[in-house]
Design a protein around this motif. Structure first.
Motif, mmCIF file in Angstrom:
data_model
loop_
_atom_site.group_PDB
_atom_site.id
_atom_site.type_symbol
_atom_site.label_atom_id
_atom_site.label_comp_id
_atom_site.label_asym_id
_atom_site.label_seq_id
_atom_site.Cartn_x
_atom_site.Cartn_y
_atom_site.Cartn_z
ATOM 1 N N THR A 120 10.044 -1.357 -6.043
ATOM 2 C CA THR A 120 9.392 -1.836 -4.825
ATOM 3 C C THR A 120 7.933 -1.394 -4.796
ATOM 4 O O THR A 120 7.650 -0.195 -4.692
ATOM 5 N N PRO A 121 6.986 -2.316 -4.898
ATOM 6 C CA PRO A 121 5.572 -1.931 -4.796
ATOM 7 C C PRO A 121 5.205 -1.598 -3.352
ATOM 8 O O PRO A 121 5.989 -1.803 -2.429
ATOM 9 N N GLY A 122 3.996 -1.082 -3.165
ATOM 10 C CA GLY A 122 3.528 -0.749 -1.824
ATOM 11 C C GLY A 122 2.965 0.657 -1.760
ATOM 12 O O GLY A 122 2.709 1.297 -2.774
ATOM 13 N N ARG A 123 2.791 1.145 -0.550
ATOM 14 C CA ARG A 123 2.189 2.469 -0.328
ATOM 15 C C ARG A 123 3.279 3.541 -0.287
ATOM 16 O O ARG A 123 4.281 3.415 0.413
ATOM 17 N N TYR A 124 3.042 4.622 -1.039
ATOM 18 C CA TYR A 124 3.972 5.745 -1.088
ATOM 19 C C TYR A 124 3.233 7.011 -0.656
ATOM 20 O O TYR A 124 2.189 7.354 -1.230
ATOM 21 N N TYR A 125 3.789 7.683 0.333
ATOM 22 C CA TYR A 125 3.216 8.938 0.824
ATOM 23 C C TYR A 125 3.759 10.084 -0.020
ATOM 24 O O TYR A 125 4.951 10.137 -0.330
ATOM 25 N N ALA A 126 2.866 10.984 -0.407
ATOM 26 C CA ALA A 126 3.211 12.026 -1.374
ATOM 27 C C ALA A 126 3.354 13.384 -0.706
ATOM 28 O O ALA A 126 2.531 13.774 0.138
ATOM 29 N N TRP A 127 4.394 14.097 -1.109
ATOM 30 C CA TRP A 127 4.645 15.466 -0.668
ATOM 31 C C TRP A 127 4.828 16.344 -1.902
ATOM 32 O O TRP A 127 5.456 15.938 -2.871
ATOM 33 N N PRO A 180 -1.312 16.413 8.057
ATOM 34 C CA PRO A 180 -0.081 16.011 7.354
ATOM 35 C C PRO A 180 0.007 14.505 7.167
ATOM 36 O O PRO A 180 -0.513 13.722 7.960
ATOM 37 N N ASN A 181 0.688 14.116 6.099
ATOM 38 C CA ASN A 181 0.946 12.708 5.791
ATOM 39 C C ASN A 181 -0.328 11.895 5.558
ATOM 40 O O ASN A 181 -0.422 10.751 5.973
ATOM 41 N N THR A 182 -1.289 12.484 4.885
ATOM 42 C CA THR A 182 -2.520 11.747 4.583
ATOM 43 C C THR A 182 -2.734 11.574 3.079
ATOM 44 O O THR A 182 -3.723 10.966 2.673
ATOM 45 N N ILE A 183 -1.824 12.080 2.256
ATOM 46 C CA ILE A 183 -1.913 11.880 0.812
ATOM 47 C C ILE A 183 -1.000 10.719 0.436
ATOM 48 O O ILE A 183 0.183 10.708 0.774
ATOM 49 N N TYR A 184 -1.553 9.732 -0.267
ATOM 50 C CA TYR A 184 -0.714 8.593 -0.663
ATOM 51 C C TYR A 184 -1.281 7.919 -1.909
ATOM 52 O O TYR A 184 -2.446 8.088 -2.268
#
Length: 392
Positions: A120-127, A180-184
């Motif tokens: 599935t393509p698209g935006r992935y948020y990284a942790w 938080p949640n700003t790396i993607y």
């Protein structure tokens, strides 16, 4: 003990042999919008002559690199993690040396690669699940496919010191601890993409990397297991088992003409991928059915031919192989207790020319040993293929 920098390449190479594990067989994939990677299972590492990611677990031997803290494998996922060493700047009092113990240029030092198949393509948020004990061991860069987008640089871990802690915050000029949640990263299309990590500060300890399409997802503890692919076993062949070297397989069902070619007709026994005779009809017993194949120009040459028949418990059928009505091989199946056992009959150095008609004939017979309907059962002259193997 701190090492002199001119000794580092030799010493790093020495310890890397015992502490760095590269699992080339590990293949990651996206699973329902999630990718979970164990940091130690990287595929490659490069640009690591000054600083290098090393794998640590309870089996890791002692080392003499500059390092401000003890190993933290006890609470690491799978009991293993990576740390970038030597660590010569763990706090503000130690000198910052750009392009040595710090770099703000993503992708320039100690770069790890993790190939991942994305459905599935698209935006992935990284942790990242990281361990920080000081003020200068809590930053790292992320990238994708050899690129280092602004959205994935400068992941920062401020809270949760002295424990494995998840972070997805990006350090910016106005907020060094980030939001938080700003790396993607953006996955442009379905397929394999390489997730990458590179050094920002030495001493960074990394246990796990999690990517998710759910912006509101917050991982907890060790969270999900790594999303490794588990490919199904490849299908092994169940027919022509002893054929290991061939030029062309002429399958009885697919390649041979069976209409109006013999005294009696064949039928296709598709379950066994074979031609057979309907011996239920008494008129079809003890008579030859025949199938034909016309040799094509590109198939002309000298061959070894192997006829693959199926032995049957109720009779030992006879087979004829002919070229242009001249018999080049006559064979009889052996007795068997293994119904439909493959039998191989070989014909050496057979010359084929364009337009030749190859025929295979067989007949339904009984050995009188298998009772059936007041009489005995008949073998149906089954055969599976004629295999062509070029001679030298």
């Amino acid at each position: 003990m701190k090492l002199k920098l001119f000794h580092l390449p030799l010493m790093i190479a020495s310890i890397a042999a015992t502490t760095t594990n590269i699992y080339a067989e590990q293949v990651y994939h996206e699973d329902a919008g999630f990718v979970v990677i164990e940091a130690e299972n990287f595929s490659t590492q490069h640009l690591d002559d000054k600083r290098r990611w090393l794998v640590f677990s309870k089996n890791t031997p002692a080392h003499n690199f500059a390092d401000a803290d003890q190993a933290h494998y006890h609470d690491a996922s799978n009991g293993s993690y990576i740390e970038i060493l030597p660590d010569t700047r763990s706090n503000h009092h130690e000198a910052l040396v750009r392009n040595e113990n710090f770099t703000n240029d993503a992708g320039t030092m100690a770069v790890l690669s993790y190939p991942v198949y994305f459905e599935t393509p698209g935006r992935y948020y990284a942790w990242t699940r990281a361990y920080s004990t000081g003020s200068e061991d809590n930053g790292v860069h992320l990238g994708i496919n050899g690129q280092w987008p602004e959205s994935a640089k400068r992941l920062q871990l401020c809270e949760g010191k002295h424990a494995w802690t998840w972070s997805s915050a990006q350090r910016i000029e106005t907020n060094h601890c980030g939001t938080p949640n700003t790396i993607y990263v953006d996955i442009p299309h379905k397929g394999v993409h390489t997730i990458m990590i590179s050094m920002r500060e030495d001493g960074f300890e990394l246990d796990k990397l999690l990517l998710t399409k759910d912006k509101d997802y917050i991982p907890v503890g060790k969270d999900k297991s790594e999303t490794l692919s588990s490919p199904k076993p490849l299908q092994e062949k169940t027919q022509l088992l002893e054929i290991t070297d061939y030029t062309r397989v002429l399958y009885a069902i697919d390649d041979f003409k069976i209409e109006n070619t013999g005294e009696i007709p064949y039928y296709q026994h598709k379950a066994e991928n074979a031609l057979a005779i309907n011996a239920v009809k008494t008129a079809y017993r003890n008579k030859f059915a025949r199938a034909e194949y016309i040799v094509q120009a590109k198939e002309a040459g000298s061959y070894i031919l192997n006829l693959v028949t199926l032995a049957e418990i109720d009779g030992e059928s006879t087979y004829l192989v002919s070229i242009n009505d001249k018999v080049i091989g006559e064979f009889t199946n052996p007795e068997t207790s293994n119904d439909y056992q493959e039998i191989y009959f070989s014909m050496q150095r057979v010359e084929l020319t364009s337009g030749d008609i190859i025929s295979v004939s067989s007949k339904a017979v009984t050995n009188g040993k298998v009772p059936e309907n007041g009489g005995t059962a008949y073998a149906r002259g089954r055969w599976r293929a004629l295999v062509l193997s070029r001679t030298n």
